[in-house]
Design a protein around this motif. Structure first.
Motif, PDB file in Angstrom:
ATOM      1  N   ASP A 155     -11.536   3.105   3.796  1.00  0.00           N
ATOM      2  CA  ASP A 155     -10.620   2.354   2.933  1.00  0.00           C
ATOM      3  C   ASP A 155      -9.181   2.507   3.409  1.00  0.00           C
ATOM      4  O   ASP A 155      -8.409   1.550   3.391  1.00  0.00           O
ATOM      5  N   GLU A 156      -8.826   3.717   3.857  1.00  0.00           N
ATOM      6  CA  GLU A 156      -7.465   3.960   4.330  1.00  0.00           C
ATOM      7  C   GLU A 156      -7.156   3.119   5.574  1.00  0.00           C
ATOM      8  O   GLU A 156      -6.080   2.525   5.673  1.00  0.00           O
ATOM      9  N   SER A 157      -8.109   3.042   6.511  1.00  0.00           N
ATOM     10  CA  SER A 157      -7.905   2.233   7.714  1.00  0.00           C
ATOM     11  C   SER A 157      -7.743   0.760   7.360  1.00  0.00           C
ATOM     12  O   SER A 157      -6.867   0.074   7.902  1.00  0.00           O
ATOM     13  N   LEU A 158      -8.582   0.268   6.463  1.00  0.00           N
ATOM     14  CA  LEU A 158      -8.491  -1.139   6.056  1.00  0.00           C
ATOM     15  C   LEU A 158      -7.189  -1.399   5.299  1.00  0.00           C
ATOM     16  O   LEU A 158      -6.571  -2.452   5.462  1.00  0.00           O
ATOM     17  N   PHE A 159      -6.776  -0.438   4.488  1.00  0.00           N
ATOM     18  CA  PHE A 159      -5.515  -0.568   3.769  1.00  0.00           C
ATOM     19  C   PHE A 159      -4.360  -0.716   4.761  1.00  0.00           C
ATOM     20  O   PHE A 159      -3.502  -1.592   4.613  1.00  0.00           O
ATOM     21  N   ASN A 160      -4.352   0.142   5.787  1.00  0.00           N
ATOM     22  CA  ASN A 160      -3.287   0.084   6.792  1.00  0.00           C
ATOM     23  C   ASN A 160      -3.339  -1.199   7.615  1.00  0.00           C
ATOM     24  O   ASN A 160      -2.300  -1.791   7.919  1.00  0.00           O
ATOM     25  N   LEU A 161      -4.535  -1.639   7.975  1.00  0.00           N
ATOM     26  CA  LEU A 161      -4.684  -2.895   8.713  1.00  0.00           C
ATOM     27  C   LEU A 161      -4.160  -4.052   7.870  1.00  0.00           C
ATOM     28  O   LEU A 161      -3.407  -4.900   8.357  1.00  0.00           O
ATOM     29  N   ASP A 162      -4.549  -4.072   6.609  1.00  0.00           N
ATOM     30  CA  ASP A 162      -4.101  -5.126   5.703  1.00  0.00           C
ATOM     31  C   ASP A 162      -2.578  -5.116   5.584  1.00  0.00           C
ATOM     32  O   ASP A 162      -1.933  -6.159   5.668  1.00  0.00           O
TER      33      ASP A 162
END
Length: 183
Positions: A155-162
């Motif tokens: 979730d953290e990686s996707l949050f940062n990508l977003d």
């Protein structure tokens, strides 16, 4: 006196491409809605801006046809394909759309070359360059998602990508700024 400076064949082909660009715009709009609905507001915003860029490409074709004495034809646009089920599928579809569009642009370049319509050939060179940028952008999206962990990203990686995609500068050249001298 006939002031039309496009063959009927090229006029029709350029009108068809104008409508392809409008379909691309609707597709990216649809993908942006999907991403935003899934909670990826940054990715959604990125896709919304890309949708606008594709619409501007359509307007650029429209203006060129009009500038050459032709009349562009707007046709019905089919609904975009079904929503992607994952970000990987979304980004892979973006890449596929861009590759398909590149092939269509190359076909137009070949038509202009065969007809020795150097004005149209020159106009299309902007789109040849644009498609290099579009394909590179799509490949970078795929790469960024892979680095984040793909469909199994945290979730953290996707949050940062977003968040990062939401901040990407909007460098789309507006078609309304185009002229026959500077397409």
């Amino acid at each position: 006196m006939d002031t039309k400076r496009l063959s009927s064949t090229l006029e029709e082909a350029l009108s068809t491409q104008m409508n392809v660009e409008l379909l691309q715009s609707h597709t990216y709009l649809s993908y942006g809605i999907w991403a935003t609905d899934k909670g990826y507001g940054g990715i959604g915003n990125f896709l919304f801006r890309h949708s606008l860029e594709e619409r501007n490409h359509a307007v650029k074709f429209m203006q060129y046809i009009l500038n050459r004495g032709g009349k562009p034809t707007v046709t019905g646009i089919k609904a975009p394909d079904k929503d992607p089920s994952t970000l990987s599928e979304c980004f892979n579809q973006v890449f596929k759309h861009e590759v398909d569009n590149t092939e269509k642009i190359y076909h137009l370049v070949n038509m202009a070359f065969e007809e020795k319509d150097w004005a149209t050939w020159n106009f299309l060179q902007w789109f040849v360059q644009e498609q290099i940028e579009e394909e590179t952008l799509a490949m970078n999206l795929i790469d960024k998602l892979k680095i984040a962990g793909g469909d199994r990203a945290t979730d953290e990686s996707l949050f940062n990508l977003d968040k990062d995609l939401g901040k990407v500068a909007d460098e789309a050249e507006l078609a309304r700024n185009a002229t026959s001298e500077n397409p």
